[in-house]
Scaffold this motif. Structure first.
Motif, mmCIF file in Angstrom:
data_model
loop_
_atom_site.group_PDB
_atom_site.id
_atom_site.type_symbol
_atom_site.label_atom_id
_atom_site.label_comp_id
_atom_site.label_asym_id
_atom_site.label_seq_id
_atom_site.Cartn_x
_atom_site.Cartn_y
_atom_site.Cartn_z
ATOM 1 N N GLY A 16 0.825 -1.191 0.000
ATOM 2 C CA GLY A 16 0.000 0.000 0.000
ATOM 3 C C GLY A 16 0.859 1.241 0.000
ATOM 4 O O GLY A 16 2.053 1.203 0.325
ATOM 5 N N ARG A 17 0.235 2.352 -0.384
ATOM 6 C CA ARG A 17 0.947 3.619 -0.388
ATOM 7 C C ARG A 17 -0.014 4.729 -0.004
ATOM 8 O O ARG A 17 -1.239 4.605 -0.167
ATOM 9 N N LEU A 18 0.547 5.822 0.501
ATOM 10 C CA LEU A 18 -0.239 6.997 0.853
ATOM 11 C C LEU A 18 0.528 8.219 0.404
ATOM 12 O O LEU A 18 1.692 8.418 0.802
ATOM 13 N N ASP A 19 -0.100 9.025 -0.444
ATOM 14 C CA ASP A 19 0.506 10.253 -0.932
ATOM 15 C C ASP A 19 -0.332 11.438 -0.471
ATOM 16 O O ASP A 19 -1.567 11.444 -0.619
ATOM 17 N N ILE A 20 0.319 12.452 0.072
ATOM 18 C CA ILE A 20 -0.344 13.655 0.556
ATOM 19 C C ILE A 20 0.338 14.856 -0.077
ATOM 20 O O ILE A 20 1.582 14.924 -0.142
ATOM 21 N N SER A 21 -0.447 15.802 -0.562
ATOM 22 C CA SER A 21 0.134 16.980 -1.206
ATOM 23 C C SER A 21 -0.678 18.218 -0.862
ATOM 24 O O SER A 21 -1.851 18.144 -0.476
ATOM 25 N N ARG A 22 -0.031 19.366 -1.008
ATOM 26 C CA ARG A 22 -0.720 20.638 -0.820
ATOM 27 C C ARG A 22 -0.262 21.601 -1.888
ATOM 28 O O ARG A 22 0.942 21.723 -2.165
ATOM 29 N N ASP A 23 -1.231 22.281 -2.497
ATOM 30 C CA ASP A 23 -0.943 23.331 -3.469
ATOM 31 C C ASP A 23 -1.030 24.685 -2.781
ATOM 32 O O ASP A 23 -1.906 24.915 -1.937
ATOM 33 N N PHE A 24 -0.111 25.587 -3.171
ATOM 34 C CA PHE A 24 -0.115 26.952 -2.665
ATOM 35 C C PHE A 24 -0.523 27.881 -3.801
ATOM 36 O O PHE A 24 0.127 27.899 -4.850
ATOM 37 N N THR A 25 -1.573 28.631 -3.581
ATOM 38 C CA THR A 25 -2.166 29.432 -4.652
ATOM 39 C C THR A 25 -1.908 30.920 -4.492
ATOM 40 O O THR A 25 -2.563 31.742 -5.122
ATOM 41 N N ASP A 26 -0.925 31.287 -3.636
ATOM 42 C CA ASP A 26 -0.675 32.716 -3.398
ATOM 43 C C ASP A 26 0.271 33.328 -4.412
ATOM 44 O O ASP A 26 0.633 34.501 -4.318
ATOM 45 N N GLY A 27 0.728 32.512 -5.396
ATOM 46 C CA GLY A 27 1.605 33.036 -6.426
ATOM 47 C C GLY A 27 3.050 33.195 -6.000
ATOM 48 O O GLY A 27 3.857 33.789 -6.733
ATOM 49 N N GLY A 28 3.420 32.669 -4.850
ATOM 50 C CA GLY A 28 4.783 32.789 -4.362
ATOM 51 C C GLY A 28 5.707 31.763 -4.988
ATOM 52 O O GLY A 28 5.340 31.007 -5.905
ATOM 53 N N LEU A 29 6.926 31.695 -4.459
ATOM 54 C CA LEU A 29 7.935 30.776 -4.975
ATOM 55 C C LEU A 29 7.523 29.323 -4.783
ATOM 56 O O LEU A 29 7.689 28.491 -5.674
ATOM 57 N N LEU A 30 6.954 29.013 -3.631
ATOM 58 C CA LEU A 30 6.561 27.643 -3.333
ATOM 59 C C LEU A 30 5.202 27.349 -3.952
ATOM 60 O O LEU A 30 4.192 27.959 -3.597
ATOM 61 N N GLN A 31 5.182 26.409 -4.881
ATOM 62 C CA GLN A 31 3.955 26.050 -5.578
ATOM 63 C C GLN A 31 3.216 24.892 -4.921
ATOM 64 O O GLN A 31 1.993 24.883 -4.873
ATOM 65 N N THR A 62 7.700 21.724 -5.080
ATOM 66 C CA THR A 62 7.784 22.354 -6.394
ATOM 67 C C THR A 62 7.930 23.851 -6.196
ATOM 68 O O THR A 62 7.092 24.495 -5.546
ATOM 69 N N LEU A 63 9.021 24.401 -6.748
ATOM 70 C CA LEU A 63 9.315 25.829 -6.667
ATOM 71 C C LEU A 63 9.265 26.413 -8.062
ATOM 72 O O LEU A 63 9.737 25.795 -9.022
ATOM 73 N N LYS A 64 8.725 27.633 -8.178
ATOM 74 C CA LYS A 64 8.622 28.245 -9.491
ATOM 75 C C LYS A 64 8.957 29.719 -9.405
ATOM 76 O O LYS A 64 8.387 30.450 -8.591
ATOM 77 N N ALA A 65 9.913 30.134 -10.258
ATOM 78 C CA ALA A 65 10.321 31.531 -10.348
ATOM 79 C C ALA A 65 10.346 31.911 -11.813
ATOM 80 O O ALA A 65 11.249 31.503 -12.554
#
Length: 940
Positions: free
Chosen positions: A484-499, A615-618
């Motif tokens: 079995g596996r468990l994946d957890i993620s969070r998206d940041f929608t403030d437009g900053g470096l951290l996506q 995930t970082l985006k610049a």
């Protein structure tokens, strides 16, 4: 660019630009309907894991490859339909960096495997099949092979697996034991189709021309069907079911020169320095070597494959997905090989008058016939139950899975007849010859026979005395895998470096079992009380007119396999005609308990993994760092043979334990300065665990009369093969309808272990205490793999009228490999051609399509030190393979399509292995002819 500069250039490029893939083990693909995720979204890895959709056309495949933020290659449904390949291994050969291998390390290998005339395994970017991870819908498939972690892909037909994605880099949320690559075979769900109800039926027919030259039909065909429906309130439920059946019959030509040299000693040096046959000083040994005998004949049989896929999905809203997926595939193969054996094991070296050279001569030869079966039952099944739930900016994705694989050889049987058979009632002798026994015609070995030899071959069923009443081997190998596996993620929608951030864990356990048992009867004359031939025993049903059409003109018996099993069953436990007893159970010794257990190996493996990534985006630059940790525990149980004073004693089961802890950092990035250009790079760590067989193979202890004990065993202290991987690539979508990719890769390997087949290789001997000598497999040293890949596709839509349907496509891989196989001995890596490529010209317009494809695979090293020569010239190489394939198809509209494909149009050899890189004198050769496939598909 000079080779010496390529490796640092790749590393510098990747580190400088920070260009690395951003997709997960299953790249997010653009869905055909609004319910699927957009590939352009900045999705977390857990999202990408669950995105499984069908890619219909080459254009869509190219778009997906471009949109991916890590290097992938995609085979579309169109690619699979436009080929006459036998299975998905051969289909993968259409992708850059992939070498299709015709034989490997199952219960059969070498020319036995190659003579089936189909691809079995794939090597990716210079690494053998055991260095790859294979997935079906994201589920790790079980590895049913007895001596390898590789997965035999012959049981999977191109139908039913509508999209294949090759991941060339491993993210932190992917399994870490993939140095070569990760291959994901994908099946559809009901939500991959825009229609609420979708279905199709496909009928196909197949013809193999080599069988026709032997008077056999060579016919085959199949039937496949699929249906999907979305139902329930708001059509939120979906079901998809598919099934297939196909049959292939074949009769292929084979020559076993290298195998005869290995098994029977049918080779020697043409010019020697003494009467013992030592190669004359100053001459290149491989160019001085020649055959003194070989085997030639027919490999015939059939393969029946059947299976299916199913999925049940529930998507009540945009934030919830639940799925249940399953696949099943089974292949039943019958393979019978009948061979005429021109055995030149008797050799002499005669001093040439007036020189100091001794010249090879063969005083006499043994004329023989040999028959063997290599049946195989292969099964591969997967199942997964999981889902995704969006909770605000968070997403949770659990999954449980199961996989099962088997590769069995349930009843291999063999028998032979020979002119010089010797037993209680037979006293045969070889046929005198003298001089050379083998010549060459266009590099094919040719028997220099006299009339007596020809007559013995041409009438072998009634002339050659039968040897044994059969030898039976039963071999079974399988693995069951669950977890079995468990994946957890969070998206940041403030437009900053951290996506986004993602983290997860996976627990996987597997159980493997291998058994092998053997029974060898006595000479058949000793049972019946007089000499007897195959014909007199009823073991033949007519003849093939020619052993190898166009090359060897003598006839060859058509063997009656059923009669051989009846003969074996009659005498398996019988006494001889004079009342003597004979023990046919001889797996490894004389005691029943040892023979029953000594070929048994079982093991349990548990892998616990955890990862974290972000995930970082610049601007136009996206960077994805990650870290993965994997803890592996392997427990093996095996049988230990024992001897005391040279006398066999009852053995016992023993066990060992191995643990690995691997920390696997990764750094990925991609840069998109425009909508038509992307540059990528990656640096990641990966590893491959040694095969169970090498970690815990059966242990044998033997004590001689001098009190010294020799122990041969597996080595639980073997280290995993580790790799540092670097990749850099640039892709450009140029208008209109053009796509080009240029990339480079580098892999630094340590603790190298090479494919050992059915024996323990890479061994060393050390003197233990109390005069005990231990022989076990050891890791080799370090090595390098580096290469360049190029891919282009262009449809000339800008041309006027009907010309706009023309297009071209090509891919080319140039790679270099070198590795320390032990004690500082440097060699190329196995199954890693220097050059691979394809070129395609196609036309598609108004429902009509045509493709002409040229395939080229360069020479590669298959196995090391094949004849055991001390100077190491005798590596086994495979000649370059060139093949032209054709396809034509027409879409009649209203869901009806027809396709015709031809593979190996010009009837080139299928497989040609030779001893020594620069000599073809000692070769194994297979010709499987041309394959034609016609299919009709109706969709609704």
């Amino acid at each position: 660019m000079p080779v010496s500069y390529l490796r640092p250039a790749l590393l510098a490029s990747a580190l400088h630009t920070m260009i690395v893939p951003a997709l997960a083990q299953q790249a997010p693909l653009p869905a055909p309907d609004a319910t699927a995720d957009s590939a352009g979204d900045s999705a977390a890895p857990a999202d990408a894991e669950r995105a499984i959709v069908v890619i219909g056309t080459r254009k869509q495949a190219a778009d997906i490859q471009f949109q991916s933020s890590h290097p992938i290659s995609v085979l579309s449904e169109e690619d699979l339909r436009h080929t006459a390949v036998h299975n998905v291994a051969e289909a993968l050969g259409l992708l850059p960096g992939v070498n299709v291998v015709n034989t490997g390390s199952s219960f059969i290998g070498g020319v036995d495997g190659a003579s089936r005339g189909e691809g079995m395994y794939v090597a990716i970017r210079g690494l053998n099949s055991e260095y790859n991870v294979n997935l079906i819908n994201g589920v790790n498939v079980a590895q049913g092979q007895p001596y390898s972690r590789g997965v035999q892909l012959t049981l999977l037909p191109p139908t039913g697996l509508n999209t294949i994605v090759l991941n060339k880099a491993s993210r932190a949320d992917m399994d870490g034991d993939a140095i070569g690559g990760t291959v994901d075979f994908r099946t559809p769900s009901a939500f991959d189709y825009s229609d609420r109800l979708h279905g199709s039926v496909t009928a196909s027919g197949r013809l193999e021309t080599r069988a026709r030259t032997y008077g056999d039909s060579g016919l085959g065909g199949g039937l496949a069907a699929e249906i999907s429906s979305r139902f329930g309130p708001g059509h939120t439920m979906g079901i998809y079911v598919s099934g297939y059946y196909d049959k292939r019959t074949y009769t292929n030509s084979e020559i076993r020169g290298a195998q005869s040299a290995h098994d029977d000693g049918s080779w020697g040096y043409l010019n020697a320095s003494d009467s013992k046959g030592t190669s004359y000083p100053g001459l290149d040994p491989q160019r001085n070597a020649a055959l003194t005998g070989f085997d030639a004949g027919v490999s015939s049989g059939k393969t029946r494959r059947f299976g299916g896929n199913a999925s049940l999905d529930w998507r009540p809203d945009d934030t919830t997905r639940v799925y249940l997926r399953g696949t099943y595939a089974k292949a039943l193969t019958e393979q019978d090989s009948t061979l005429a054996q021109f055995n030149g094991g008797t050799k002499a070296w005669i001093l040439s008058p007036g020189t100091d050279r001794y010249v090879l001569t063969v005083p006499s030869v043994s004329v023989r016939n040999y028959f063997e079966t290599n049946p195989e039952t292969a099964i591969l099944a997967t199942a997964a139950f999981g889902g995704e739930k969006q909770l605000g900016d968070w997403k949770i994705a659990p999954e449980v899975f199961y996989s099962e694989g088997h590769n069995n050889r349930p009843n291999h049987i063999e028998a032979s007849a020979r002119i010089n058979q010797s037993d209680k009632y037979t006293s045969g002798s070889k046929i005198p010859l003298g001089g050379q026994s083998v010549g060459y015609s266009d590099n094919y070995p040719v028997a220099l026979y006299n009339q007596a030899i020809f007559n013995a071959f041409d009438n072998s069923a009634s002339v050659l005395p039968a040897r044994r009443a059969g030898q039976l081997t039963e071999q079974f190998s399988g693995q069951r895998k669950w977890g079995g596996r468990l994946d957890i993620s969070r998206d940041f929608t403030d437009g900053g470096l951290l996506q986004s951030i993602a983290f997860g864990a996976k627990l996987q356990s597997s159980k493997r079992n291998v058994t092998s048992r053997d029974w060898t009867t006595d000479y058949v004359a000793n049972y019946v009380g007089h000499a007897v031939t195959w014909g007199q025993l009823g073991l033949t049903n007519g003849t093939y007119a020619h052993t190898y059409p166009g090359l060897y003109d003598w006839s060859l018996p058509r063997f009656n396999k059923t009669a051989l099993f009846n003969l074996f069953n009659k005498y398996q436990f019988a006494n001889e005609a004079d009342g003597s007893s004979y023990n046919s159970f001889d797996t490894c010794g004389s005691l029943y308990v040892n023979n029953f257990n000594c070929g048994t190996l079982s093991g349990r493996e548990t892998v616990a993994a955890a990862y974290a990534t972000a995930t970082l985006k610049a601007g136009n630059l996206e960077i994805i760092p990650g870290l993965r940790f994997e803890h592996t525990t392997i427990n093996n149980t095996y049988w230990v043979m024992a001897y005391s004073g040279g006398v066999e004693q009852p053995g016992a089961f023993a066990s060992n334990r191995t643990t690995y802890n691997e920390l696997l950092p990764s750094l990925f990035a991609n840069w998109r300065p425009s909508s038509t250009l992307v540059a990528r790079g990656d640096v990641w760590f990966s590893y491959t665990r040694p095969p169970f067989f090498q970690l815990g193979g059966s242990s044998t202890a033997r004590t001689g009369d001098d009190g010294k004990t020799t122990i041969v065993q597996g080595n639980p202290n073997l280290k995993p093969i580790r790799a540092i991987n670097v990749d850099s690539s640039v892709e450009w979508n140029f208008a209109p309808s053009g796509h080009v990719m240029l990339g480079g890769y580098y892999k630094r390997l340590t603790n190298y272990l090479y494919d050992s087949g059915t024996t323990l290789l890479n061994t060393a001997t050390n003197d233990g205490t109390n005069q005990t000598f231990i022989t076990r497999p050891l890791n080799g040293g370090s090595g390098n793999v580096y290469g360049l890949e190029f891919q282009v596709q262009k449809t000339f839509v800008e041309l006027p009228g009907a010309l706009r349907g023309f297009g071209i496509g090509a891919n080319l891989t140039r790679q270099w490999t070198k590795v320390d196989i032990g004690n500082g001995v440097m060699r190329n890596i196995q199954n890693a051609p220097d050059v691979m490529g394809q070129a395609r010209v196609f036309y598609a317009l108004g429902g009509f399509s045509i493709d002409a494809i040229y395939n080229y695979t360069g020479a590669y090293l298959e196995s090391y030190n094949y004849l055991g020569q001390p100077t190491g010239w005798d590596d086994r190489w495979v000649r370059p393979v060139k093949r032209v394939d054709l396809h034509a198809g027409y879409d009649f509209g209203n869901g009806l399509k027809a396709d015709v494909s031809v593979a190996n149009l010009f009837n080139n050899y299928t497989y040609w292995a030779h001893i020594g890189r620069h000599s073809l004198a000692i070769s194994d050769i297979v010709n499987s002819g041309t394959t034609a496939l016609a299919s009709v598909k109706y969709s609704f």
